[in-house]
Design an enzyme around this catalytic site. Structure first.
Site, short mmCIF file in Angstrom:
data_model
loop_
_atom_site.label_atom_id
_atom_site.label_comp_id
_atom_site.label_asym_id
_atom_site.label_seq_id
_atom_site.Cartn_x
_atom_site.Cartn_y
_atom_site.Cartn_z
N THR A 39 0.88 -1.17 0.00
CA THR A 39 0.00 0.00 0.00
C THR A 39 0.91 1.21 0.00
O THR A 39 1.99 1.19 0.59
CB THR A 39 -0.91 0.06 1.24
N GLU A 45 -5.69 -4.19 0.86
CA GLU A 45 -5.87 -5.23 1.88
C GLU A 45 -7.01 -6.19 1.52
O GLU A 45 -7.18 -7.22 2.16
CB GLU A 45 -6.17 -4.59 3.24
N LYS A 86 -12.77 18.25 11.72
CA LYS A 86 -13.53 18.37 12.95
C LYS A 86 -13.65 19.85 13.30
O LYS A 86 -12.66 20.50 13.60
CB LYS A 86 -12.83 17.61 14.06
N TRP A 127 -18.18 16.64 13.02
CA TRP A 127 -17.48 16.19 11.82
C TRP A 127 -18.05 16.84 10.57
O TRP A 127 -19.26 16.95 10.41
CB TRP A 127 -17.63 14.67 11.67
P1 ADP Z 1 -7.23 1.12 -4.34
O1 ADP Z 1 -6.67 2.42 -4.78
O2 ADP Z 1 -6.96 0.04 -5.29
O3 ADP Z 1 -8.66 1.18 -3.97
P2 ADP Z 1 -5.63 1.43 -1.95
O4 ADP Z 1 -5.33 0.40 -0.94
O5 ADP Z 1 -4.50 2.14 -2.58
O6 ADP Z 1 -6.46 0.66 -3.02
O7 ADP Z 1 -6.59 2.51 -1.38
C1 ADP Z 1 -7.71 2.16 -0.65
C2 ADP Z 1 -8.46 3.40 -0.24
O8 ADP Z 1 -8.87 4.14 -1.37
C3 ADP Z 1 -9.73 3.08 0.50
O9 ADP Z 1 -9.49 2.79 1.86
C4 ADP Z 1 -10.51 4.35 0.28
O10 ADP Z 1 -10.14 5.37 1.19
C5 ADP Z 1 -10.10 4.79 -1.11
N1 ADP Z 1 -11.09 4.33 -2.08
C6 ADP Z 1 -11.11 3.20 -2.79
N2 ADP Z 1 -12.20 3.13 -3.58
C7 ADP Z 1 -12.90 4.26 -3.36
C8 ADP Z 1 -14.14 4.79 -3.86
N3 ADP Z 1 -14.87 4.16 -4.78
N4 ADP Z 1 -14.55 5.98 -3.38
C9 ADP Z 1 -13.83 6.64 -2.47
N5 ADP Z 1 -12.67 6.21 -1.98
C10 ADP Z 1 -12.20 5.03 -2.40
#
Ligand code: ADP
Length: 550
Positions: free
Chosen positions: A179, A324, A434, A439
């Site tokens: 990640t 993950e 915040k 929030w």
């Molecule tokens: P990926 O970019 O493949 O989704 P990452 O592990 O790099 O995987 O990032 C995960 C994070 O990206 C998530 O925890 C979330 O915060 C954000 N994310 C993933 N998909 C979305 C979505 N459709 N809308 C908003 N945020 C998203």
């Protein structure tokens, strides 16, 4: 006991080869467009596996790639894990220190390098002890002298097209992806054979991102990041045609591939689909008639984008996931009982991150440690578990303690869930603003602002504030020729109607581009650093002096 009963990737490739030998795998490359059939693919993959054996790669060893989306990269997707080795896809957009850290942490034996990325990896490897003992192979028909790398074609050339693929256990590590870590060192997530198998099978259900043998699948999402959302595996399971868009495809390249290859399903982050929209709106004729579905994820898909593609008969499936989770967690399919609802209701639902994929469970825990009601209003942190959700980080016991609780993965995403079960992401726990003890969802404000005509991108961050702890500031990228003053007026008066007064950004600032992370997400950390001029907001205090500064 004879083997072959475990949940592994082998049967997907076997089936595609036997049932669809003539179906094509197409790739845009430096050397032009290449075409192979599944039959040829299977032969080349066997040659790769034999070449890896000859190179001394053993079960459990890590084999890395540093490549764009192309057929050779796809050959490593089955060729490496099916031998029992582990495929580690490295994100070439990471800074050198992260690449060095990752190569060392993963203990990579060999790295397959795209020719256009040779300089990048040579720079990271130069004088770096992390790279000691690592061999390189150039992903093309020519070697790379600077890396002492033979050409891939030469590497596999003299090997047999037969390979006795071993019976593997479901627990055998098959993949590894880091990640990008907005803070601290990247964390490795290991994918076992059975995680990838179950992710593929769930993707293939009607509530996943299903594909058929008639589909032409183009993953624009990079293969170096969470296996391009598993699409190369899912497309193979389906016996679909693959189309790989190669190095840095721009909207014109994507348009050409869609038209000429008849792409039916594609996937990528919102920027990709915003880019194609812009290209078409600039007056370029693009025939989208074959395109049925576009999967958008990685960041929130703006509702306006969903509507724009709807108007062109292209269904957007908004999906949420994480490294993950291998990565798919939710997909925004329309539930059957919403099919009679009006368009506005439907599009509002479909613009949410969606319904949990079959096979997973989740819970949402608020600040008091209680599970939230599913009312679309209450929010809390999303926790998730299931067969393709990792249970630990690679070699990082301390991260395990922080991010897993009672068998659940703490996602760090703040979400609501409505009465129909649609999950909506309202923030990252790190980015939540915040103000006055309440929030404010930065994501919701961003989406609202991005819906205004003339806005290409918007990011909202909290600025530390003497009285209110934090106040929101919006950073906006505008399309060419837009009257900025008029736009600010429109945004401010529009938001005033939609949101409580204290949600309204204290300032709207124009920037040329929202800084992005190596996976294409808005980097709010960089945004704060680059535009940290606290004078934007009255009463703001410099971030370093703020009471809750990290
Ligand atoms: P990926 O970019 O493949 O989704 P990452 O592990 O790099 O995987 O990032 C995960 C994070 O990206 C998530 O925890 C979330 O915060 C954000 N994310 C993933 N998909 C979305 C979505 N459709 N809308 C908003 N945020 C998203």
């Amino acid at each position: 006991m004879p083997g072959g009963h475990a949940q592994t990737l082998r049967p997907f490739m076997w089936r595609a080869e036997r049932l669809y030998p003539d179906t094509e795998i197409v790739s845009r490359t430096h050397e032009g467009r290449t075409r192979h059939t599944y039959a040829e693919y299977a032969d080349r993959t066997a040659r790769l596996a034999n070449a890896l054996d000859a190179h001394g790669i053993e079960r459990g060893d890590r084999v890395a790639t540093f490549c764009w989306n192309n057929t050779r990269h796809f050959e490593t997707y089955f060729g490496v894990p099916n031998t029992g080795a582990q495929l580690h896809t490295i994100n070439p957009l990471l800074p050198d220190e992260h690449i060095q850290y990752i190569v060392d942490d993963a203990d990579d034996e060999i790295i397959f390098v795209d020719p256009s990325l040779a300089e990048k990896i040579a720079g990271a490897a130069e004088g770096a002890e992390e790279f000691e003992g690592v061999d390189f192979v150039a992903m093309g028909s020519e070697g790379i002298d600077a890396l002492d790398a033979p050409a891939y074609e030469e590497f596999i050339a003299d090997h047999s097209t037969e390979y006795d693929w071993p019976d593997l256990d479901g627990d055998q590590p098959a993949g590894l992806c880091y990640t990008s870590g907005t803070t601290g060192k990247p964390k490795g997530v290991e994918y076992t054979q059975s995680m990838l198998w179950s992710h593929t099978m769930a993707s293939q259900t009607p509530q996943g991102i299903p594909m058929e043998d008639s589909d032409v699948v183009m993953p624009v999402v990079p293969m170096f990041h969470v296996n391009a959302w598993g699409m190369p595996f899912t497309a193979t399971a389906a016996g679909a045609k693959h189309v790989y868009p190669g190095p840095s495809p721009d909207p014109a390249d994507l348009a050409a591939l869609i038209e000429e290859e008849g792409v039916t399903v594609s996937a990528g982050v919102p920027t990709v689909w915003l880019g194609l929209r812009e290209y078409i709106e600039e007056g370029n004729e693009v025939d989208l008639s074959t395109l049925d579905t576009v999967i958008i994820g990685g960041a929130a898909a703006p509702k306006a984008l969903v509507e724009w593609y709807d108007e062109r008969d292209v269904e957007v499936l908004h999906a949420w996931g994480m490294t993950e989770l291998s990565p798919i967690g939710t997909v925004s399919h329309l539930k059957d009982d919403l099919r009679d609802a009006d368009y506005e209701t439907q599009v509002n639902k479909r613009s949410k991150q969606g319904l949990v994929a079959p096979g997973l469970e989740f819970e949402v825990i608020d600040e008091d440690g209680e599970e939230i009601p599913w009312d679309g209003e209450a929010f809390g942190e999303l926790r998730i578990r299931g067969p393709w959700v990792t249970k630990e980080y690679f070699k990082r016991p301390e991260a395990n303690e922080e991010e897993f609780v009672d068998g659940w993965l703490k996602t760090g995403d703040v979400v609501t869930v409505d009465e129909d079960g649609y999950m909506q992401l309202v923030d990252r726990t790190k980015d939540v603003i915040k103000s006055g003890g309440e929030w404010i969802s930065s994501v919701e404000l961003e989406n609202a602002i991005m819906a205004y005509d003339g806005v290409s991108e918007a990011a909202v961050v909290g600025v530390p504030h003497e009285r209110w702890q934090e106040r929101p500031v919006a950073f906006v990228v505008v399309a060419e020729g837009v009257d900025r003053e008029e736009l600010v007026d429109r945004i401010e008066s529009g938001l005033r109607e939609e949101y409580p007064k204290w949600w309204l950004p204290d300032a709207v600032e124009f920037i040329d581009e929202v800084p992005k992370t190596a996976t294409g997400k808005f980097s709010k950390k960089d945004l704060r650093e680059q535009y940290g001029d606290q004078s934007l907001v009255e009463g703001a205090v410099p971030e370093d002096d703020a009471p809750d500064a990290e």
